[in-house]
Structures are given as C-alpha cells and as structure tokens.
Design a protein around this motif. Structure first.
Motif, PDB file in Angstrom:
ATOM      1  N   HIS A 194      52.457  45.560  42.527  1.00 23.34           N
ATOM      2  CA  HIS A 194      52.217  46.979  42.751  1.00 23.34           C
ATOM      3  C   HIS A 194      50.924  47.189  43.538  1.00 23.34           C
ATOM      4  O   HIS A 194      50.047  46.316  43.569  1.00 23.34           O
ATOM      5  N   SER A 195      50.793  48.330  44.143  1.00 22.25           N
ATOM      6  CA  SER A 195      49.546  48.677  44.820  1.00 22.25           C
ATOM      7  C   SER A 195      48.408  48.691  43.794  1.00 22.25           C
ATOM      8  O   SER A 195      48.529  49.296  42.730  1.00 22.25           O
ATOM      9  N   GLY A 196      47.322  48.000  44.097  1.00 21.62           N
ATOM     10  CA  GLY A 196      46.191  47.943  43.182  1.00 21.62           C
ATOM     11  C   GLY A 196      46.352  46.974  42.043  1.00 21.62           C
ATOM     12  O   GLY A 196      45.530  46.977  41.115  1.00 21.62           O
ATOM     13  N   GLU A 197      47.367  46.113  42.095  1.00 22.78           N
ATOM     14  CA  GLU A 197      47.571  45.096  41.045  1.00 22.78           C
ATOM     15  C   GLU A 197      46.959  43.779  41.509  1.00 22.78           C
ATOM     16  O   GLU A 197      47.194  43.338  42.637  1.00 22.78           O
ATOM     17  N   TYR A 198      46.174  43.143  40.641  1.00 18.33           N
ATOM     18  CA  TYR A 198      45.433  41.945  41.016  1.00 18.33           C
ATOM     19  C   TYR A 198      45.651  40.828  39.996  1.00 18.33           C
ATOM     20  O   TYR A 198      46.127  41.045  38.888  1.00 18.33           O
ATOM     21  N   ASN A 199      45.228  39.616  40.413  1.00 18.15           N
ATOM     22  CA  ASN A 199      45.027  38.502  39.481  1.00 18.15           C
ATOM     23  C   ASN A 199      43.536  38.215  39.473  1.00 18.15           C
ATOM     24  O   ASN A 199      42.896  38.234  40.522  1.00 18.15           O
ATOM     25  N   PHE A 200      42.964  37.942  38.312  1.00 19.61           N
ATOM     26  CA  PHE A 200      41.510  37.804  38.202  1.00 19.61           C
ATOM     27  C   PHE A 200      41.063  36.341  38.257  1.00 19.61           C
ATOM     28  O   PHE A 200      41.614  35.474  37.572  1.00 19.61           O
ATOM     29  N   ALA A 201      40.023  36.105  39.058  1.00 21.55           N
ATOM     30  CA  ALA A 201      39.439  34.770  39.207  1.00 21.55           C
ATOM     31  C   ALA A 201      38.228  34.635  38.296  1.00 21.55           C
ATOM     32  O   ALA A 201      37.137  34.278  38.722  1.00 21.55           O
ATOM     33  N   ALA A 202      38.411  34.925  37.017  1.00 17.43           N
ATOM     34  CA  ALA A 202      37.286  34.994  36.086  1.00 17.43           C
ATOM     35  C   ALA A 202      36.999  33.695  35.358  1.00 17.43           C
ATOM     36  O   ALA A 202      35.854  33.420  34.989  1.00 17.43           O
ATOM     37  N   SER A 203      38.050  32.870  35.138  1.00 13.79           N
ATOM     38  CA  SER A 203      37.852  31.682  34.295  1.00 13.79           C
ATOM     39  C   SER A 203      38.862  30.580  34.582  1.00 13.79           C
ATOM     40  O   SER A 203      38.992  29.644  33.804  1.00 13.79           O
ATOM     41  N   ASN A 204      39.575  30.671  35.709  1.00 15.59           N
ATOM     42  CA  ASN A 204      40.647  29.743  36.053  1.00 15.59           C
ATOM     43  C   ASN A 204      41.739  29.721  34.987  1.00 15.59           C
ATOM     44  O   ASN A 204      42.304  28.682  34.672  1.00 15.59           O
ATOM     45  N   THR A 205      42.037  30.912  34.406  1.00 14.85           N
ATOM     46  CA  THR A 205      43.072  30.956  33.373  1.00 14.85           C
ATOM     47  C   THR A 205      44.003  32.153  33.521  1.00 14.85           C
ATOM     48  O   THR A 205      44.600  32.596  32.542  1.00 14.85           O
TER      49      THR A 205
END
Length: 350
Positions: free
Chosen positions: A176-187
């Motif tokens: 979706h627009s504005g949907e992300y995956n986070f690169a916070a902890s490699n998990t």
C-alpha cells in the motif's frame, strides 16, 4: 526503511550510566547484563551468532565487527568506499564465512570467506529506491533479503548458493502507499528451514506477508498492530515453529505509546491477536530461545527489555537498558544485544 532514526538520546544516557560498572541486576527477572567493550562508536543493528564464541555485527559507516572469544575482544573491519553505508543485515556461517547487506548501493551485498580480511561484492543493484531492510537464511544455502518496495511491490531477492548470487523474486504482492518494512534490527523477515517465510510491515498499515514455498509465492494478512504514520508498525517478527509466531513494534519516535505494540498467531500468520499484556514500550526486536526453551522470548528496544513465557500472549518488563537488536546464544539461556554508539552487552537469564 529510509527514515528510521539511528540514535537515541535516552539510550545514550542509559549507556553512560552503565559504563561505570560491569553488570547490573533486576528483581523482575533473574538476569545479568554484562557490558562488552567493542571499541566502536557506530550504531549496531545487525547481529549474527555462530556459537558462544563467534559473534559478527554490522554497523554504520561501513563497519563490520567480529569476536571469536565471546565478545571479550573485537576486530573491526571497514570496506573501502562504503564509509557512508549502514550494514543493517548480516548472516554468518563460521568465524571465516559471513555475508552483510547495506541499506545503500549500488553495491549492497558483500561476502567474506577469510574472516573479514577481504570482502567480495555478491549483490549489485542500481534500481532507484532500493533500500535493504533485512536478511534471513532458512538453511546454509537458501536466503531471502527484502528491500523497500519498488514499483509498489515487495522487492525481494533470493539466493540458493550461500549468498554467492541473488535473483529477484517475481510476482510479489503489492504494498500500500506509505507501507514500509523497517530496518531496525534485521528481523522484519523470518525464514524457517521448512520453507515457511514471513515479512512484516508498518507505516500506513501493518500487515504480514507469508509464503510456504521458500519465498516463491506469497499471501498477505492484516494485523491489529499500531499504524498510521511512517514511524509506526511492526518492527520485528519471530516464529517459534510453523504455527506460533510473534510480532512487536510500536512508534519509534514516541516509544512511550504502549497500545497495540505486540501480537501473536497460532495458525502460521493467517490471523493475529493482540497480546493481552503489552511490552512496556516500543520494541524493535523479538527473539525466541528455541534451542533451549520454547516458552521463553525476549523483546528489546531503545528504552528497555521485556520477556514472555507464553509465546507473546503476555509480556513482563525486565530492565530499562536500551538496545536495538538481540540474538540468543545457541544452547544457552543468554544472548548478545547491541545498540547505539557501538554498545554491546551479554544478557544472561537464570
């Protein structure tokens, strides 16, 4: 995700308080935090633990750390021309063989076969918008790495030869627009030896993408987790087995928001239920101690640590010491945590 802040003033103050002693204890859970001196001042969000002696870590400013004595001493490697890269994904097979992925390219993936002395480019990608968030191997050969969406679809690459070569997975689901995956902890990605895989998202919505065939085809499920802005959502996903999984997260720049920040599934990620008792605050990494205790999980974030003994249904506050990421030590009720300013610690649970 590109806009994730990499440092925390609160976390830095906590670490300064810890530097005057080698460990601290809490009555909430019988545990010890042993501070490890890395001689590094860079943010660390990627950890891979081969055994109780061999620890690899990826850091900002193009640095990679390695210890072969359980964290007592460290070697720091720096790849030429990558001083502006942030290595947020890492997987190690041994003290000699490891692979890392950075968040910027065009040279995203590097691999070493000689303990870090030299690094060979194994993935190059000039696609505009590529930003790798997480890397996970199901076994010694097959791995997946996920980037921010490209052309509104999940951008996923796969290797079947220990990271030597990678190919883009076709026909991935639309984001979706504005949907992300986070690169916070490699998990933000989970990948089991059975071929089951999951990818967690945040931002405008919080969903879990899931595959049962080593990432070749995907389905998606909605979750009740917090969402609505670019710093909210699912930051970490962990599966105890093929059916039971846990997700944690929250709002990065408002860590005190403690509603809808953890959930669990009993059907392989098709349906998700909110935890009856939430972690104390935002948490960026969830890990299970499957090798020694199937019913014990740890969640860490920049403002503290929580634990669960019922596969994420309820959480209990442990300690206010902040970390970005955590990995259990195989066959030990202990693990390594890492965070801002090169901070690293061994967490021991009794």
């Amino acid at each position: 995700m590109k806009k994730l802040v990499t440092h925390s003033i609160i976390f830095a103050l906590l670490i300064l308080g810890l530097c005057s002693c080698s460990s601290k204890k809490s009555t909430e859970l019988n545990h010890t935090i042993e501070i490890l001196n890395t001689n590094c001042k860079n943010s660390i969000r990627a950890l891979s633990i081969v055994d109780e002696n061999t620890i690899w870590a990826g850091a900002s400013e193009g640095r990679i750390l390695k210890s072969i004595d359980g964290g007592l001493t460290w070697k720091i490697f720096k790849i030429a021309k990558e001083s502006k890269n942030d290595f947020r994904s890492i997987h190690a097979w041994s003290k000699d063989e490891a692979i890392i992925f950075g968040i910027t390219g065009p040279n995203f993936g590097y691999k070493t076969l000689n303990g870090g002395k030299t690094w060979e480019v194994v993935y190059n990608d000039a696609t505009i918008g590529t930003f790798f968030n997480s890397l996970k191997f199901a076994n010694d050969s097959i791995g997946l790495a996920v980037s921010d969406a490209i052309d509104d679809h999940v951008y996923l690459i796969k290797t079947t030869n220990r990271g030597k070569t990678w190919k883009r997975v076709p026909n991935t689901p639309k984001q979706h627009s504005g949907e992300y995956n986070f690169a916070a902890s490699n998990t933000c990605i989970e990948f089991l030896p059975s071929g089951k895989a999951w990818i967690a998202s945040g931002g405008s919505t919080t969903r879990v993408f899931y595959s049962s065939d080593f990432g070749n085809t995907w389905k998606v499920s909605n979750t009740p987790m917090i969402c609505g802005n670019e710093s909210s959502g699912i930051f970490s996903i962990e599966f105890i087995n093929e059916k039971e999984g846990i997700i944690v997260g929250g709002t990065y720049d408002q860590p005190e928001l403690d509603q809808k920040i953890a959930a669990y599934t009993n059907d392989g990620g098709i349906n998700w239920k909110l935890s009856a008792k939430m972690p104390a605050e935002f948490r960026s990494c969830i890990q299970a101690f499957g090798s020694i205790d199937d019913n014990f999980q740890i969640a860490v974030g920049k403002t503290g640590i929580d634990y669960s003994i019922d596969n994420g249904k309820t959480w209990n506050f442990v300690d206010s010491t902040g970390f970005f990421t955590f990995r259990p030590i195989p066959n030990k009720k202990a693990g390594i945590a890492a965070g801002a300013d090169g901070s690293m610690a061994k967490l021991i649970f009794e």
